[in-house]
Design an enzyme around this catalytic site. Sequence first.
Site, PDB file in Angstrom:
ATOM      1  N   PRO A   1       0.957  -1.332   0.002  1.00  0.00           N
ATOM      2  CA  PRO A   1       0.020   0.039   0.089  1.00  0.00           C
ATOM      3  C   PRO A   1       0.893   1.416  -0.150  1.00  0.00           C
ATOM      4  CG  PRO A   1      -0.611  -1.459   1.954  1.00  0.00           C
ATOM      5  CD  PRO A   1       0.703  -1.896   1.188  1.00  0.00           C
ATOM      6  N   GLU A   2       0.728   2.052  -1.097  1.00  0.00           N
ATOM      7  CA  GLU A   2       1.270   3.406  -1.313  1.00  0.00           C
ATOM      8  C   GLU A   2       0.120   4.228  -1.119  1.00  0.00           C
ATOM      9  OE1 GLU A   2       4.208   3.684  -4.281  1.00  0.00           O
ATOM     10  OE2 GLU A   2       4.866   1.491  -4.008  1.00  0.00           O
TER      11      GLU A   2
END
Length: 263
Positions: free
Chosen positions: A2-3
Amino acid sequence: MPELPEVETVVRTLAPHLVRRRIVAARFTSRFVTPGDRSKLAARLAGRTIQKVHRRGKFIIVALDQGTLAIHLGMTGKLLMDAAPGEHTHGVFTLDQGVLLYDDPRQFGRIEWSANQPKRASRLGPEPLEIALDEFLLRLRSRKSRVKPLLLNQAFLAGMGNIYVDEALFLAGIHPLAIASRLSSARAARLYQSMRDVLTLAIEHRGSSISDYVDADGRRGNFQMLHRVYGREDKACVNCETPVKKIVVAQRGTHFCPKCQKR
DNA sequence: ATCTATTCCTGGCTGC
DNA sequence: TGCAGCCAGGAATAGA
């Protein structure tokens, strides 16, 4: 992994389930609670009402009627509404309506409670989608670091991770080892725009599902289909057909086109 | 300021 | 088929 776009997607899918809900009980296992007192945190959360859920960098900030939770998903953290607990479930929030699970096979994620401002989140740099061009240019000009490690530095800009840095540098035609302060204004401005374009488009596609990323409703993202360099080692560059190269920069796999991206 | 190496962790892949 | 070994990496940390 997750960015910014993935965390934004999680927040957007999570908020409707959480806002105005009351936490009836919370339970944590594993070391993802910081500082390490799990039962204390659980006691603190019982009876609290969730007022707001938003994103800051890669953090999910949950504002309560007393205190704030800052949740970082690390590499494989997932927040899931009304899902079945599994062997990697490390947190359970029982709400007055529904159950929120925290799942994290690799256990790189963290949850931190604070009375006021979350400490870790307060050290973050500006949001890439909010910073003005002038300020971005100014910040870039003052750094002698190579551009890839700089963009990964959360104190410089908040939310960029390995995938979107590689993609933004490709779109801008900038080599990951280019020195930030030596980029011309035109190229730096192009980086600014590329970064915003790739993040915006990725959010529209609900993020990239590389390994097992899903949003709060268990849906995968689609942006991995549109990656131009990330994960495309030895494949033809979409612009010039030169094989995409993979090197290691700042201990991260780094993908770029040796012909399209100049130092 | 900037760099590198190390640590945390497990699923998935490679190669024998 | 089985299994050992390696790799993926966000961020904190230590040391150069």
